[in-house]
Design a protein around this motif. Sequence first.
Motif, mmCIF file in Angstrom:
data_model
loop_
_atom_site.group_PDB
_atom_site.id
_atom_site.type_symbol
_atom_site.label_atom_id
_atom_site.label_comp_id
_atom_site.label_asym_id
_atom_site.label_seq_id
_atom_site.Cartn_x
_atom_site.Cartn_y
_atom_site.Cartn_z
ATOM 1 N N LEU A 113 34.592 59.590 37.901
ATOM 2 C CA LEU A 113 33.869 58.470 37.076
ATOM 3 C C LEU A 113 33.682 59.367 35.634
ATOM 4 N N LEU A 114 33.864 58.493 34.673
ATOM 5 C CA LEU A 114 33.250 58.970 33.237
ATOM 6 C C LEU A 114 31.754 59.046 33.119
ATOM 7 N N GLN A 115 31.356 60.247 32.826
ATOM 8 C CA GLN A 115 29.802 60.115 32.537
ATOM 9 C C GLN A 115 29.411 59.772 31.065
ATOM 10 N N VAL A 116 28.660 58.740 30.914
ATOM 11 C CA VAL A 116 27.948 58.359 30.000
ATOM 12 C C VAL A 116 26.826 58.696 29.473
ATOM 13 N N HIS A 117 26.603 59.262 28.336
ATOM 14 C CA HIS A 117 25.283 59.651 27.748
ATOM 15 C C HIS A 117 24.352 58.379 27.445
ATOM 16 N N ILE A 118 23.396 58.124 28.288
ATOM 17 C CA ILE A 118 22.634 56.706 28.320
ATOM 18 C C ILE A 118 21.250 57.081 27.787
ATOM 19 N N ALA A 119 20.741 58.271 28.416
ATOM 20 C CA ALA A 119 19.428 58.724 28.034
ATOM 21 C C ALA A 119 19.049 59.120 26.660
ATOM 22 N N ASN A 120 17.732 58.758 26.013
ATOM 23 C CA ASN A 120 17.472 59.189 24.816
ATOM 24 C C ASN A 120 16.991 60.668 24.840
ATOM 25 N N GLU A 121 17.661 61.581 25.672
ATOM 26 C CA GLU A 121 17.369 62.961 25.653
ATOM 27 C C GLU A 121 18.359 63.923 25.189
ATOM 28 N N GLU A 122 18.108 64.792 24.618
ATOM 29 C CA GLU A 122 19.551 65.613 23.973
ATOM 30 C C GLU A 122 20.481 66.613 25.131
ATOM 31 N N ALA A 128 29.755 59.855 24.333
ATOM 32 C CA ALA A 128 28.577 58.937 23.789
ATOM 33 C C ALA A 128 29.002 57.413 23.885
ATOM 34 N N ALA A 129 28.353 56.403 23.844
ATOM 35 C CA ALA A 129 28.664 55.178 24.129
ATOM 36 C C ALA A 129 29.734 54.733 22.909
ATOM 37 N N SER A 130 29.506 55.368 21.775
ATOM 38 C CA SER A 130 30.395 54.806 20.796
ATOM 39 C C SER A 130 31.986 55.557 20.895
ATOM 40 N N ASP A 131 32.014 56.512 21.641
ATOM 41 C CA ASP A 131 33.072 57.277 22.088
ATOM 42 C C ASP A 131 34.119 56.498 23.067
ATOM 43 N N LEU A 132 33.603 55.779 23.715
ATOM 44 C CA LEU A 132 34.231 55.201 25.022
ATOM 45 C C LEU A 132 35.500 54.530 24.724
ATOM 46 N N GLN A 133 35.551 53.432 23.911
ATOM 47 C CA GLN A 133 36.521 52.844 23.585
ATOM 48 C C GLN A 133 37.881 53.740 23.359
ATOM 49 N N GLU A 134 37.502 54.603 22.350
ATOM 50 C CA GLU A 134 38.643 55.591 22.008
ATOM 51 C C GLU A 134 39.182 56.177 23.175
ATOM 52 N N THR A 135 38.220 56.680 23.958
ATOM 53 C CA THR A 135 38.355 57.524 25.083
ATOM 54 C C THR A 135 39.369 56.885 26.161
ATOM 55 N N ILE A 139 43.141 57.875 27.447
ATOM 56 C CA ILE A 139 43.755 57.884 28.780
ATOM 57 C C ILE A 139 44.752 56.860 29.147
ATOM 58 N N LYS A 140 44.595 55.607 28.541
ATOM 59 C CA LYS A 140 45.836 54.770 28.876
ATOM 60 C C LYS A 140 47.281 54.985 28.269
ATOM 61 N N SER A 141 47.082 55.714 27.048
ATOM 62 C CA SER A 141 48.141 55.813 26.143
ATOM 63 C C SER A 141 49.001 57.324 26.586
ATOM 64 N N ASP A 142 48.381 58.048 27.722
ATOM 65 C CA ASP A 142 49.279 59.262 27.954
ATOM 66 C C ASP A 142 49.252 59.482 29.720
ATOM 67 N N PRO A 143 49.913 58.699 30.251
ATOM 68 C CA PRO A 143 50.083 58.641 31.822
ATOM 69 C C PRO A 143 50.567 59.827 32.171
ATOM 70 N N VAL A 175 26.009 49.445 32.534
ATOM 71 C CA VAL A 175 26.879 48.352 33.179
ATOM 72 C C VAL A 175 27.741 47.584 31.985
ATOM 73 N N ALA A 176 26.938 47.306 30.790
ATOM 74 C CA ALA A 176 27.332 46.568 29.847
ATOM 75 C C ALA A 176 28.688 47.444 29.230
ATOM 76 N N LEU A 177 28.576 48.611 29.191
ATOM 77 C CA LEU A 177 29.581 49.476 28.605
ATOM 78 C C LEU A 177 30.775 49.635 29.478
ATOM 79 N N GLY A 178 30.465 49.709 30.763
ATOM 80 C CA GLY A 178 31.372 49.677 31.883
ATOM 81 C C GLY A 178 32.274 48.217 31.732
ATOM 82 N N LYS A 179 31.433 47.138 31.793
ATOM 83 C CA LYS A 179 32.296 45.845 31.949
ATOM 84 C C LYS A 179 33.108 45.635 30.486
ATOM 85 N N GLU A 180 32.579 46.273 29.394
ATOM 86 C CA GLU A 180 33.234 46.124 28.250
ATOM 87 C C GLU A 180 34.608 46.966 27.986
ATOM 88 N N HIS A 181 34.572 48.359 28.758
ATOM 89 C CA HIS A 181 35.538 49.263 28.187
ATOM 90 C C HIS A 181 36.257 49.631 29.520
#
Length: 224
Positions: A113-122, A128-135, A139-143, A175-181
């Motif tokens: 599972l990919l861990q996503v930083h959702i808490a507002n704690e350091e 980061a949510a904003s890195d998920l798409q690129e991540t 993954i897909k481009s390098d099987p 959950v929204a990030l998961g469904k989107e990405h």
Amino acid sequence: MGVNLEKYKEIKHRCEEFSATLVAVSKIKPVSDIKALYNAGQLDFGENYVQELVDKQSQLPSDIRWHFIGHLQSNKVKYIVPFVHLIHGVDSLKLLAEISKQSTKLGKRVSCLLQVHIANEETKFGFAASDLQETVSSIKSDPGKFGGVEVCGLMGMASFSDDQNQVRAEFQQLVALGKEHILSLIPAGQQPIWSFGMSGDYELALQEGSNLIRVGSLLFGARL
Ligand SMILES: *Cc1c(COP(=O)(O)O)cnc(C)c1O
């Protein structure tokens, strides 16, 4: 103290109502406590530390499904890949590539599972949510590099907060990030895994769509 079997039955029942998996988090707790819960029917256990997991695994029944839920260092991946059921806290492509490499050596594929930083704690790990798409694109481009892993969903930890609305919003974001990405990475025919919810917030997590909760202290007592 020991294991709270009444609480176990109660939480297990809630999980069944939501078709969710209960992972019993046994870090720092003795093998005898794990055995007690295993004898009550529990098969999924979560551990945070590689050495502790390896020691316990060697002493306990082989049908236990071990979840690694801690922060995993790349140089320790090889010790758990032979037997681990699911690695929850993958928070870098470097780590994912190492898991893939070690899995491939053994001719297997390890679920992650990919861990996503959702808490507002350091302090909490994760992409980061904003890195998920690129991540996901990487993954897909390098099987070749990631062929030994299956990305099965997301894992997250909410803020340590009494503010239910904040915790709820963070779960909803996961959950929204998961469904989107993430859905395009999930192996065909499998339900994505959304791993969130702990002793303090598992009920809220189930209501917000978690299908895997990781509960420790309510089952095993506080970790002193
Ligand atoms: C320790 C831990 C848990 C369990 O926490 P409790 O509050 O004892 O239920 C769940 N998830 C992770 C990642 C943990 O480190």
